[in-house]
Design a protein around this motif. Structure first.
Motif, PDB file in Angstrom:
ATOM      1  N   VAL A  71      -0.553 -22.544  68.466  1.00 34.64           N
ATOM      2  CA  VAL A  71      -0.250 -21.661  69.433  1.00 34.64           C
ATOM      3  C   VAL A  71       1.269 -21.747  70.104  1.00 34.64           C
ATOM      4  O   VAL A  71       2.046 -20.702  70.106  1.00 34.64           O
ATOM      5  CB  VAL A  71      -1.245 -21.663  70.533  1.00 34.64           C
ATOM      6  CG1 VAL A  71      -0.750 -20.645  71.677  1.00 34.64           C
ATOM      7  CG2 VAL A  71      -2.684 -21.301  69.716  1.00 34.64           C
ATOM      8  N   THR A  72       1.857 -23.043  70.228  1.00 36.81           N
ATOM      9  CA  THR A  72       3.000 -23.110  71.161  1.00 36.81           C
ATOM     10  C   THR A  72       4.276 -23.295  70.312  1.00 36.81           C
ATOM     11  O   THR A  72       5.160 -22.956  70.719  1.00 36.81           O
ATOM     12  CB  THR A  72       2.844 -24.432  71.920  1.00 36.81           C
ATOM     13  OG1 THR A  72       2.603 -25.468  71.256  1.00 36.81           O
ATOM     14  CG2 THR A  72       1.752 -24.139  72.813  1.00 36.81           C
ATOM     15  N   GLU A  73       3.976 -23.725  68.809  1.00 30.74           N
ATOM     16  CA  GLU A  73       5.248 -23.806  68.034  1.00 30.74           C
ATOM     17  C   GLU A  73       5.119 -23.023  66.967  1.00 30.74           C
ATOM     18  O   GLU A  73       6.176 -22.124  66.547  1.00 30.74           O
ATOM     19  CB  GLU A  73       5.259 -25.225  67.682  1.00 30.74           C
ATOM     20  CG  GLU A  73       5.335 -26.326  68.875  1.00 30.74           C
ATOM     21  CD  GLU A  73       5.291 -27.731  68.603  1.00 30.74           C
ATOM     22  OE1 GLU A  73       5.636 -28.307  67.399  1.00 30.74           O
ATOM     23  OE2 GLU A  73       4.948 -28.519  69.545  1.00 30.74           O
ATOM     24  N   ILE A  74       4.019 -23.165  66.108  1.00 33.88           N
ATOM     25  CA  ILE A  74       4.097 -22.548  64.998  1.00 33.88           C
ATOM     26  C   ILE A  74       4.039 -21.054  64.809  1.00 33.88           C
ATOM     27  O   ILE A  74       4.755 -20.028  64.228  1.00 33.88           O
ATOM     28  CB  ILE A  74       2.857 -23.170  63.797  1.00 33.88           C
ATOM     29  CG1 ILE A  74       3.290 -24.501  63.657  1.00 33.88           C
ATOM     30  CG2 ILE A  74       2.710 -22.417  62.624  1.00 33.88           C
ATOM     31  CD1 ILE A  74       2.221 -25.260  62.892  1.00 33.88           C
ATOM     32  N   TRP A  75       3.049 -20.533  65.837  1.00 37.66           N
ATOM     33  CA  TRP A  75       2.846 -18.964  65.963  1.00 37.66           C
ATOM     34  C   TRP A  75       3.878 -18.415  66.912  1.00 37.66           C
ATOM     35  O   TRP A  75       3.773 -17.147  67.059  1.00 37.66           O
ATOM     36  CB  TRP A  75       1.276 -18.724  66.247  1.00 37.66           C
ATOM     37  CG  TRP A  75       0.449 -18.905  65.037  1.00 37.66           C
ATOM     38  CD1 TRP A  75       0.579 -19.177  63.712  1.00 37.66           C
ATOM     39  CD2 TRP A  75      -0.915 -19.163  65.311  1.00 37.66           C
ATOM     40  NE1 TRP A  75      -0.419 -19.548  63.117  1.00 37.66           N
ATOM     41  CE2 TRP A  75      -1.438 -19.437  64.167  1.00 37.66           C
ATOM     42  CE3 TRP A  75      -1.800 -19.282  66.578  1.00 37.66           C
ATOM     43  CZ2 TRP A  75      -2.752 -19.830  63.937  1.00 37.66           C
ATOM     44  CZ3 TRP A  75      -3.218 -19.468  66.264  1.00 37.66           C
ATOM     45  CH2 TRP A  75      -3.653 -19.749  65.015  1.00 37.66           C
ATOM     46  N   ALA A  76       4.170 -19.073  67.536  1.00 42.95           N
ATOM     47  CA  ALA A  76       5.317 -18.612  68.789  1.00 42.95           C
ATOM     48  C   ALA A  76       5.920 -17.337  68.378  1.00 42.95           C
ATOM     49  O   ALA A  76       6.793 -17.651  67.099  1.00 42.95           O
ATOM     50  CB  ALA A  76       5.873 -19.873  69.506  1.00 42.95           C
ATOM     51  N   GLY A  77       6.134 -16.425  68.931  1.00 45.02           N
ATOM     52  CA  GLY A  77       7.130 -15.140  68.542  1.00 45.02           C
ATOM     53  C   GLY A  77       6.547 -14.372  67.439  1.00 45.02           C
ATOM     54  O   GLY A  77       7.194 -13.354  66.913  1.00 45.02           O
ATOM     55  N   THR A  78       5.301 -14.985  66.758  1.00 44.41           N
ATOM     56  CA  THR A  78       4.928 -14.172  65.549  1.00 44.41           C
ATOM     57  C   THR A  78       3.627 -13.110  65.732  1.00 44.41           C
ATOM     58  O   THR A  78       3.318 -12.640  64.877  1.00 44.41           O
ATOM     59  CB  THR A  78       4.722 -15.110  64.475  1.00 44.41           C
ATOM     60  OG1 THR A  78       3.409 -15.964  64.951  1.00 44.41           O
ATOM     61  CG2 THR A  78       5.680 -16.011  64.280  1.00 44.41           C
ATOM     62  N   PHE A  79       3.294 -13.171  67.030  1.00 42.82           N
ATOM     63  CA  PHE A  79       2.102 -12.338  67.184  1.00 42.82           C
ATOM     64  C   PHE A  79       2.436 -11.506  68.637  1.00 42.82           C
ATOM     65  O   PHE A  79       3.233 -11.753  69.398  1.00 42.82           O
ATOM     66  CB  PHE A  79       0.831 -12.918  67.468  1.00 42.82           C
ATOM     67  CG  PHE A  79       0.892 -14.165  68.612  1.00 42.82           C
ATOM     68  CD1 PHE A  79       0.549 -13.781  69.921  1.00 42.82           C
ATOM     69  CD2 PHE A  79       1.245 -15.388  68.394  1.00 42.82           C
ATOM     70  CE1 PHE A  79       0.656 -14.919  71.105  1.00 42.82           C
ATOM     71  CE2 PHE A  79       1.305 -16.360  69.331  1.00 42.82           C
ATOM     72  CZ  PHE A  79       1.155 -16.024  70.707  1.00 42.82           C
ATOM     73  N   GLN A  80       1.668 -10.362  68.492  1.00 37.64           N
ATOM     74  CA  GLN A  80       1.603  -9.456  69.826  1.00 37.64           C
ATOM     75  C   GLN A  80       0.974 -10.284  71.093  1.00 37.64           C
ATOM     76  O   GLN A  80      -0.167 -10.517  71.108  1.00 37.64           O
ATOM     77  CB  GLN A  80       1.198  -8.104  69.424  1.00 37.64           C
ATOM     78  CG  GLN A  80       1.149  -7.008  70.884  1.00 37.64           C
ATOM     79  CD  GLN A  80       0.116  -5.979  70.483  1.00 37.64           C
ATOM     80  OE1 GLN A  80      -0.998  -6.012  69.766  1.00 37.64           O
ATOM     81  NE2 GLN A  80       0.427  -4.840  71.131  1.00 37.64           N
ATOM     82  N   ASP A  81       1.821 -10.538  71.972  1.00 33.43           N
ATOM     83  CA  ASP A  81       1.543 -11.476  73.167  1.00 33.43           C
ATOM     84  C   ASP A  81       0.503 -10.619  73.993  1.00 33.43           C
ATOM     85  O   ASP A  81       0.588  -9.295  73.952  1.00 33.43           O
ATOM     86  CB  ASP A  81       2.474 -12.139  73.684  1.00 33.43           C
ATOM     87  CG  ASP A  81       2.083 -13.430  74.562  1.00 33.43           C
ATOM     88  OD1 ASP A  81       0.732 -13.663  74.110  1.00 33.43           O
ATOM     89  OD2 ASP A  81       3.075 -14.220  75.032  1.00 33.43           O
ATOM     90  N   TYR A  82      -0.329 -11.458  74.764  1.00 36.43           N
ATOM     91  CA  TYR A  82      -1.425 -10.867  75.813  1.00 36.43           C
ATOM     92  C   TYR A  82      -1.505 -11.747  76.922  1.00 36.43           C
ATOM     93  O   TYR A  82      -1.442 -12.945  76.906  1.00 36.43           O
ATOM     94  CB  TYR A  82      -2.569 -10.160  74.952  1.00 36.43           C
ATOM     95  CG  TYR A  82      -3.336 -11.033  74.266  1.00 36.43           C
ATOM     96  CD1 TYR A  82      -4.409 -11.722  74.677  1.00 36.43           C
ATOM     97  CD2 TYR A  82      -3.111 -11.418  72.944  1.00 36.43           C
ATOM     98  CE1 TYR A  82      -5.107 -12.631  74.309  1.00 36.43           C
ATOM     99  CE2 TYR A  82      -3.762 -12.398  72.228  1.00 36.43           C
ATOM    100  CZ  TYR A  82      -4.902 -12.822  73.099  1.00 36.43           C
ATOM    101  OH  TYR A  82      -5.473 -13.969  72.319  1.00 36.43           O
ATOM    102  N   ARG A  83      -1.760 -10.966  78.060  1.00 39.03           N
ATOM    103  CA  ARG A  83      -2.245 -11.620  79.018  1.00 39.03           C
ATOM    104  C   ARG A  83      -3.706 -11.679  79.278  1.00 39.03           C
ATOM    105  O   ARG A  83      -4.440 -10.731  78.981  1.00 39.03           O
ATOM    106  CB  ARG A  83      -1.868 -11.225  80.507  1.00 39.03           C
ATOM    107  CG  ARG A  83      -0.442 -11.315  80.498  1.00 39.03           C
ATOM    108  CD  ARG A  83      -0.099 -10.631  82.093  1.00 39.03           C
ATOM    109  NE  ARG A  83       1.587 -10.997  82.367  1.00 39.03           N
ATOM    110  CZ  ARG A  83       2.301  -9.869  82.353  1.00 39.03           C
ATOM    111  NH1 ARG A  83       1.873  -8.559  81.916  1.00 39.03           N
ATOM    112  NH2 ARG A  83       3.797  -9.938  82.420  1.00 39.03           N
ATOM    113  N   THR A  84      -4.283 -12.588  79.811  1.00 41.76           N
ATOM    114  CA  THR A  84      -5.743 -12.901  79.923  1.00 41.76           C
ATOM    115  C   THR A  84      -6.136 -12.970  81.467  1.00 41.76           C
ATOM    116  O   THR A  84      -5.329 -13.869  81.927  1.00 41.76           O
ATOM    117  CB  THR A  84      -6.407 -13.980  79.192  1.00 41.76           C
ATOM    118  OG1 THR A  84      -5.983 -15.366  79.360  1.00 41.76           O
ATOM    119  CG2 THR A  84      -6.159 -13.532  77.675  1.00 41.76           C
ATOM    120  N   ARG A  85      -7.228 -12.597  81.755  1.00 43.76           N
ATOM    121  CA  ARG A  85      -7.939 -12.997  83.001  1.00 43.76           C
ATOM    122  C   ARG A  85      -9.264 -13.228  82.911  1.00 43.76           C
ATOM    123  O   ARG A  85      -9.952 -12.598  82.214  1.00 43.76           O
ATOM    124  CB  ARG A  85      -7.831 -12.022  83.923  1.00 43.76           C
ATOM    125  CG  ARG A  85      -6.489 -11.401  84.384  1.00 43.76           C
ATOM    126  CD  ARG A  85      -5.706 -12.629  85.153  1.00 43.76           C
ATOM    127  NE  ARG A  85      -4.317 -12.256  85.556  1.00 43.76           N
ATOM    128  CZ  ARG A  85      -3.208 -13.055  84.936  1.00 43.76           C
ATOM    129  NH1 ARG A  85      -3.439 -14.010  84.217  1.00 43.76           N
ATOM    130  NH2 ARG A  85      -2.011 -12.725  85.322  1.00 43.76           N
TER     131      ARG A  85
END
Length: 161
Positions: A71-85
């Motif tokens: 999540v923090t290194e390999i996929w970083a910047g490769t997915f449509q990010d989202y916030r969660t609650r």
């Protein structure tokens, strides 16, 4: 509220806060150091039918650590990010022995994609947790099973539920 309830609630809040803050190292810190520490996320329907198919199967500490790296290194910047609650409510618990307890909590997770800003429900269900208790009144997950009420999500998962 007794010491066990306070330790469980602190752990539940710390986990929700880490995920909503995208603090994956903080999320990992909520898990016991034992190699057996695990996180599973699957539809409740699959559990009911004894199907091992799921969204996330991190069956040991090394796989939890891998998830943080991905999540923090390999996929970083490769997915449509989202916030969660995350909204979590502990509904039952019991102490198994001096150092182990189990708890069940209901949850709902809302998500807001960064590009649209439109909030929707990502998932709802229950957590089934096995927890390691320490002498200083703290708790860590030995295992966490997120069982989702739905088998179809509105988007792919990057972050644990």
């Amino acid at each position: 509220m007794n010491g066990l309830e306070m330790a469980l609630d602190r752990l539940l809040l710390a986990d929700a806060n880490a995920l909503d803050s995208k603090d994956m190292k903080g999320w990992l810190a909520n898990y016991a150091e034992e190699n057996e520490a695990s996180y599973y996320c699957r539809a409740a329907e699959n559990t009911e039918h004894n199907l091992e198919l799921g969204f996330m199967f991190d069956d040991c500490r090394a796989r939890l650590e891998d998830r943080v790296t991905y999540v923090t290194e390999i996929w970083a910047g490769t997915f449509q990010d989202y916030r969660t609650r995350h909204f979590v409510q502990r509904v039952s618990h019991r102490q198994i022995d001096a150092s182990t307890a189990e708890a069940m909590s209901n949850f709902s997770v809302f998500m807001t994609p960064m590009d649209t800003g439109v909030t929707q429900i990502l998932a709802a269900g229950r957590y089934l947790d096995m927890v390691r208790l320490s002498g200083d009144g703290r708790a860590k997950f030995l295992s966490r099973r997120a069982e989702l009420d739905t088998s179809v999500l509105p988007r792919y998962l990057v972050y644990p539920i």
